[in-house]
Design a protein around this motif. Structure first.
Motif, PDB file in Angstrom:
ATOM      1  N   VAL A  53       0.863  -1.186   0.000  1.00 26.85           N
ATOM      2  CA  VAL A  53       0.000   0.000   0.000  1.00 26.85           C
ATOM      3  C   VAL A  53       0.896   1.231   0.000  1.00 26.85           C
ATOM      4  CG1 VAL A  53      -1.978  -1.050   1.176  1.00 26.85           C
ATOM      5  CG2 VAL A  53      -0.110  -0.070   2.531  1.00 26.85           C
ATOM      6  N   GLN A  54       0.389   2.298  -0.577  1.00 20.59           N
ATOM      7  CA  GLN A  54       1.126   3.565  -0.526  1.00 20.59           C
ATOM      8  C   GLN A  54       0.170   4.670  -0.134  1.00 20.59           C
ATOM      9  OE1 GLN A  54       3.159   4.784  -4.117  1.00 20.59           O
ATOM     10  NE2 GLN A  54       3.580   6.823  -3.305  1.00 20.59           N
ATOM     11  N   LEU A  55       0.564   5.433   0.877  1.00 25.74           N
ATOM     12  CA  LEU A  55      -0.189   6.628   1.244  1.00 25.74           C
ATOM     13  C   LEU A  55       0.744   7.823   1.103  1.00 25.74           C
ATOM     14  CD1 LEU A  55      -2.651   8.117   2.299  1.00 25.74           C
ATOM     15  CD2 LEU A  55      -1.870   7.621   4.640  1.00 25.74           C
ATOM     16  N   THR A  56       0.388   8.688   0.164  1.00 24.99           N
ATOM     17  CA  THR A  56       1.165   9.907  -0.059  1.00 24.99           C
ATOM     18  C   THR A  56       0.390  11.055   0.560  1.00 24.99           C
ATOM     19  OG1 THR A  56       2.015   8.994  -2.120  1.00 24.99           O
ATOM     20  CG2 THR A  56       2.193  11.371  -1.831  1.00 24.99           C
ATOM     21  N   LEU A  57       0.988  11.687   1.556  1.00 25.74           N
ATOM     22  CA  LEU A  57       0.262  12.746   2.267  1.00 25.74           C
ATOM     23  C   LEU A  57       0.331  14.061   1.496  1.00 25.74           C
ATOM     24  CD1 LEU A  57       1.542  11.964   5.886  1.00 25.74           C
ATOM     25  CD2 LEU A  57      -0.643  11.289   4.843  1.00 25.74           C
ATOM     26  N   THR A  64      -5.256  16.723  10.451  1.00 26.07           N
ATOM     27  CA  THR A  64      -6.573  16.613   9.833  1.00 26.07           C
ATOM     28  C   THR A  64      -6.933  15.160   9.543  1.00 26.07           C
ATOM     29  OG1 THR A  64      -6.105  18.711   8.747  1.00 26.07           O
ATOM     30  CG2 THR A  64      -8.016  17.470   7.947  1.00 26.07           C
ATOM     31  N   PHE A  65      -5.988  14.442   8.956  1.00 23.35           N
ATOM     32  CA  PHE A  65      -6.310  13.052   8.582  1.00 23.35           C
ATOM     33  C   PHE A  65      -6.192  12.156   9.818  1.00 23.35           C
ATOM     34  CE2 PHE A  65      -2.569  10.121   7.936  1.00 23.35           C
ATOM     35  CZ  PHE A  65      -1.647  10.880   8.624  1.00 23.35           C
ATOM     36  N   GLU A  66      -6.797  10.967   9.704  1.00 24.08           N
ATOM     37  CA  GLU A  66      -6.790  10.051  10.841  1.00 24.08           C
ATOM     38  C   GLU A  66      -5.871   8.881  10.539  1.00 24.08           C
ATOM     39  OE1 GLU A  66     -10.748   8.842  12.128  1.00 24.08           O
ATOM     40  OE2 GLU A  66     -11.517  10.567  11.014  1.00 24.08           O
ATOM     41  N   PRO A  67      -4.677   8.877  11.114  1.00 25.63           N
ATOM     42  CA  PRO A  67      -3.760   7.762  10.851  1.00 25.63           C
ATOM     43  C   PRO A  67      -4.405   6.401  11.156  1.00 25.63           C
ATOM     44  CG  PRO A  67      -2.625   9.517  12.022  1.00 25.63           C
ATOM     45  CD  PRO A  67      -4.071   9.893  11.974  1.00 25.63           C
ATOM     46  N   GLN A  68      -5.216   6.346  12.216  1.00 26.60           N
ATOM     47  CA  GLN A  68      -5.779   5.048  12.596  1.00 26.60           C
ATOM     48  C   GLN A  68      -6.725   4.496  11.532  1.00 26.60           C
ATOM     49  OE1 GLN A  68      -4.444   3.459  15.209  1.00 26.60           O
ATOM     50  NE2 GLN A  68      -5.554   1.694  14.367  1.00 26.60           N
ATOM     51  N   PHE A  69      -7.426   5.403  10.841  1.00 27.55           N
ATOM     52  CA  PHE A  69      -8.295   4.944   9.749  1.00 27.55           C
ATOM     53  C   PHE A  69      -7.469   4.174   8.710  1.00 27.55           C
ATOM     54  CE2 PHE A  69      -9.401   5.744   5.316  1.00 27.55           C
ATOM     55  CZ  PHE A  69     -10.649   5.167   5.247  1.00 27.55           C
ATOM     56  N   TRP A  70      -6.312   4.735   8.381  1.00 29.07           N
ATOM     57  CA  TRP A  70      -5.473   4.100   7.353  1.00 29.07           C
ATOM     58  C   TRP A  70      -4.857   2.806   7.868  1.00 29.07           C
ATOM     59  CZ3 TRP A  70      -5.914   5.280   2.474  1.00 29.07           C
ATOM     60  CH2 TRP A  70      -6.479   6.514   2.157  1.00 29.07           C
ATOM     61  N   VAL A 355      -1.500  -0.558  -4.206  1.00 27.76           N
ATOM     62  CA  VAL A 355      -2.462   0.522  -4.395  1.00 27.76           C
ATOM     63  C   VAL A 355      -1.839   1.811  -3.902  1.00 27.76           C
ATOM     64  CG1 VAL A 355      -3.613   0.114  -2.163  1.00 27.76           C
ATOM     65  CG2 VAL A 355      -4.825   1.320  -3.998  1.00 27.76           C
ATOM     66  N   THR A 356      -1.970   2.858  -4.694  1.00 29.17           N
ATOM     67  CA  THR A 356      -1.437   4.149  -4.264  1.00 29.17           C
ATOM     68  C   THR A 356      -2.586   5.126  -4.107  1.00 29.17           C
ATOM     69  OG1 THR A 356       0.170   5.894  -4.722  1.00 29.17           O
ATOM     70  CG2 THR A 356      -0.971   4.992  -6.615  1.00 29.17           C
ATOM     71  N   LYS A 357      -2.582   5.828  -2.986  1.00 30.66           N
ATOM     72  CA  LYS A 357      -3.555   6.896  -2.779  1.00 30.66           C
ATOM     73  C   LYS A 357      -2.808   8.040  -2.145  1.00 30.66           C
ATOM     74  CE  LYS A 357      -7.630   8.648  -3.016  1.00 30.66           C
ATOM     75  NZ  LYS A 357      -7.051   9.930  -3.478  1.00 30.66           N
ATOM     76  N   PHE A 358      -3.079   9.255  -2.639  1.00 36.45           N
ATOM     77  CA  PHE A 358      -2.449  10.363  -1.957  1.00 36.45           C
ATOM     78  C   PHE A 358      -3.586  11.122  -1.304  1.00 36.45           C
ATOM     79  CE2 PHE A 358      -4.377  12.060  -5.270  1.00 36.45           C
ATOM     80  CZ  PHE A 358      -4.643  13.353  -4.949  1.00 36.45           C
ATOM     81  N   SER A 359      -3.230  11.872  -0.322  1.00 34.71           N
ATOM     82  CA  SER A 359      -4.145  12.643   0.509  1.00 34.71           C
ATOM     83  C   SER A 359      -4.764  11.740   1.575  1.00 34.71           C
ATOM     84  CB  SER A 359      -5.258  13.299  -0.323  1.00 34.71           C
ATOM     85  OG  SER A 359      -6.179  13.943   0.552  1.00 34.71           O
ATOM     86  N   GLY A 360      -4.440  12.040   2.801  1.00 36.53           N
ATOM     87  CA  GLY A 360      -4.975  11.271   3.919  1.00 36.53           C
ATOM     88  C   GLY A 360      -6.442  11.525   4.162  1.00 36.53           C
ATOM     89  N   VAL A 361      -6.962  12.640   3.590  1.00 39.91           N
ATOM     90  CA  VAL A 361      -8.381  12.957   3.713  1.00 39.91           C
ATOM     91  C   VAL A 361      -9.066  12.522   2.423  1.00 39.91           C
ATOM     92  CG1 VAL A 361     -10.057  14.830   3.950  1.00 39.91           C
ATOM     93  CG2 VAL A 361      -7.903  14.902   5.247  1.00 39.91           C
TER      94      VAL A 361
END
Ligand SMILES: [Zn+2]
Length: 731
Positions: A53-57, A64-70, A355-361
């Motif tokens: 997984v990739q999370l690009t902030l 603002t974003f919730e680390p625990q959600f991810w 899977v890549t997603k950017f933006s924690g929100v």
């Protein structure tokens, strides 16, 4: 100094910054034959993760974003490894490196550190993502020498965000500043690697003082001012750029390893595939989704390209969940059928999903359950996806140097179109096949294949021609089209084909085309009065359409003549449309048997024209010619309706046949609206000598399936394929 150059297409990618992920691969030429890189190392952690997984902030995520959600989502995905934003343009941790910009929303928090420890607590590997390609005004003011300059000497503003400046990729910003950033991240968090996005020049060539001096010291030349691929300074620049990037890769890698011996630097896009084959323990292909007219098999093709140099070393297939069009709606969400098909193509061709997603929100959450279903399936069937080797017996040459060095035989002729046509014909013919790379034409790479296909592989060195000749002498078969081997590795015309002795023909010096209204006569053999096997299924016509370009060649031997030229004749006015010459002895297909080898040479652009006009007669002729040259049963035969990409693999205790259903009215231009299941497929799989199946099952259907053994061939029926079915045979 080697003679590398950048094709116009690749140059445009680099200069516009569009598709920057893919932009690095091409810049090369002159691949001498290499010994296979030391067999894929099983050392280290790289082969362990199966799902990434990739999370690009984005900068305002912290707070603002919730680390625990991810973290919860990563757990539901059964993800083994994560790539997380750490630094570069924005630092998401309390960095101490001067001028390394902390997120303005960071405060006293450490969102990167929180995500790292959350992932660690789930046993995941963590790679830190950096992006060095842009910097802020304070950086420019303190270090104007770090900023890229255009050819007029002006500092380069960022094309998408004018508040930022584009950094010089080949000077001290990357070699010194980013090196310190990478050291800090690995020392502080002991991550398993650094993955850098857009780490090569962005927005065009850099003309800063460092680049001028370094280029002059290396080559004695001034930086090129033109994009002309024949300009010696341009050729030298392309080679130098690759050398600098390779040095940068090695420097960052050494820094990362010094801080954590298990960790590696992993570039997003190597300077070229050959370098990846030589240096990389693991690679990620940034081919996130379809755009424009792209068939779904393009993701499988990218997997095959990387595997042609990486062998068994792991490859992550980065996919996004949004639209990848030029307008870059980065917060968009793609249709479920489109995402599923794209990922299935990568998985069937040996990539691990990433899977890549950017933006924690998140604004649009529709993709979350889609990816979860894909990863669930992958997790459930992991043991059948941990491949040891592909079992294809047909290989298609992937020639980076032809793409870079060969301009085509005439306006309108592009090497890439020959490759696309040949690739498509292999998929449509359901032939399991691999790509082989020109830099690694060694017996251990080639001899697993019965047939090597050269689709307008125009630029080949003498050594590469020699390696292909040796392969034929060892019993390999060959199918070559059009300008194959007519140029050397630097794109310089030879007098004759480098492989003229194998083809049995010589180049007569002329290119015809574009030809209007030309045909091919399908001629029975004089001795038998019957058609040659390559004309099977074409018995109901005395002729089919010709291609668009042809090379005039002279046979050096006696050849059968199943296909001969009917020259072009007027296509207007209608009153004039009749052949002036109804038959010639000019052969348009040369077939030879040479010991255990069979060789077919096609002097016209059958592959390019197939891609252009998709004529089914050309497809049939190619299918038959592939079957005749291969001259052995396929490892897997799949019969039934539709278009299916078929791949065959061996695992430690099993083998698998992947069927990816490409049948869709949106096949050439997505996104798909729906998946259209295709009806029964009869599958015959050739098992290794002596092997008996212990169990045969369909992974997606989730059930065992009846089968029959006939000798070593296992036959069964797959009732339906929605997107992706896998026949798994425990041995
Ligand atoms: Zn520079």
């Amino acid at each position: 100094m080697s003679n590398n150059t950048l094709s116009r297409r690749d140059f445009l990618q680099v200069t516009t910054g569009a598709g920057a992920f893919a932009s690095l691969v091409p810049a090369v030429a002159r691949h001498d034959i290499q010994p296979a890189p030391s067999q894929p190392s099983t050392d280290g952690w790289f082969d362990t993760p199966m799902r990434w997984v990739q999370l690009t902030l984005v900068e305002n995520d912290p707070g603002t974003f919730e680390p625990q959600f991810w973290l919860d989502y990563f757990r539901r995905l059964h993800a083994d490894a994560a790539t997380l934003s750490a630094g570069g343009i924005v630092a998401y941790y309390p960095t101490d490196v001067p001028l390394h910009h902390r997120s303005a929303w960071l405060g006293t928090t450490d969102p990167f550190g929180a995500l790292v420890s959350g992932c660690r607590s789930m046993g995941m590997r963590v790679v830190a993502r950096t992006d060095p390609h842009a910097a802020r005004e304070d950086v420019r003011a303190a270090h104007p020498d770090w900023i890229a300059r255009a050819s007029d000497g002006e500092m380069r503003r960022h094309w998408a965000n004018p508040d930022l400046w584009v950094t010089c990729a080949l000077g001290p910003y990357n070699f010194d500043f980013m090196d310190r950033v990478h050291r800090e991240i690995v020392e502080k968090y002991k991550v398993d690697g650094i993955f850098s996005n857009r780490w090569a020049p962005q927005g065009g060539d850099c003309y800063c003082a460092n680049c001028q001096t370094n280029f002059k010291d290396a080559t004695g030349l001034d930086l090129p001012r033109s994009n002309d691929r024949r300009d010696p300074a341009r050729r030298a620049y392309v080679a130098w750029r690759k050398t600098r990037l390779t040095e940068l890769w090695k420097k960052w890698d050494a820094t990362v390893r010094a801080a954590n011996p298990e960790a590696r630097f992993i570039p997003n896009g190597p300077p070229d595939l050959k370098t990846a084959g030589e240096l990389a323990a693991i690679q990620f292909t940034d081919n996130q989704a379809r755009r424009g007219v792209t068939p779904p098999w393009a993701n499988g093709r990218r997997a095959k390209e990387y595997r042609s140099v990486m062998g068994r070393r792991p490859i992550g297939g980065i996919f996004s969940v949004g639209l990848e069009e030029a307008y870059r709606w980065k917060d968009s969400v793609q249709s479920e059928p489109e995402i599923r098909l794209w990922v299935a193509e990568g998985t069937a061709n040996g990539m691990r999903p990433w899977v890549t997603k950017f933006s924690g929100v998140l604004y649009d959450r529709r993709w979350l359950p889609v990816v979860e279903r894909i990863y669930d399936w992958h997790y459930a069937h992991e043991r059948y996806l941990r491949n040891e080797a592909p079992l294809a017996r047909v290989a298609l040459l992937h020639s980076e140097q032809t793409a870079a060095e060969h301009a085509g035989m005439a306006p309108g002729d592009r090497h890439e179109d020959h490759m696309l046509g040949m690739y498509h014909s292999l998929v449509e013919s359901r032939v399991p096949f691999e790509l082989v790379h020109e830099a690694f034409l060694t017996p251990d790479r080639l001899d697993r294949f019965k047939l090597l296909i050269l689709a307008d592989a125009a630029a080949l060195s003498d050594a590469q021609c020699g390696a292909i000749r040796d392969y034929v002498n060892r019993g390999g078969s060959l199918l070559a089209t059009f300008a194959t081997s007519l140029f050397d590795e630097g794109g310089r015309r030879r007098e004759n084909f480098g492989l003229a002795d194998l083809f049995g023909v010589s180049f007569a010096g002329r290119v015809d085309g574009p030809m209007q209204n030309s045909y091919l006569s399908l001629d029975p053999e004089a001795a038998t009065g019957r058609h040659h096997a390559v004309l099977a299924g074409l018995d109901d016509t005395p002729r089919i359409i010709n291609g668009v370009f042809r090379l005039d060649v002279r046979p050096a031997l006696e050849f059968p003549s199943p296909v001969t030229l009917i020259p072009t004749y007027p296509d207007l006015p209608m009153e004039d449309v009749y052949p002036r010459v109804t038959h010639t002895t000019t052969r348009e297909l040369y077939l030879r048997e040479l010991g255990r080898s069979r060789i077919a040479y096609i002097p016209w652009d059958i592959d390019r024209t197939l891609w252009d006009v998709m004529c089914v007669d050309h497809l049939r002729l190619l299918q038959n010619t592939i079957a005749w040259t291969a001259n052995e049963p396929s490892p897997a035969v799949v019969e039934g309706p539709g278009i299916i990409d078929v791949t065959v693999w061996r695992q430690r205790d099993s083998m698998t046949v992947h069927l990816v259903n490409l049948t869709n009215p949106m096949m050439m231009k997505g996104p798909l609206r729906e998946t259209i299941p295709i009806g029964p497929q009869r599958v015959s799989v050739r098992l290794p000598e002596g092997a008996r199946p212990k169990k045969v099952q369909l992974l997606t259907a989730g059930k065992a399936v009846d089968y029959r053994m006939l000798g070593t061939v296992c036959t069964l029926t797959v009732p339906s394929v929605e997107v992706h079915e896998v026949v798994a045979i425990d041995l």
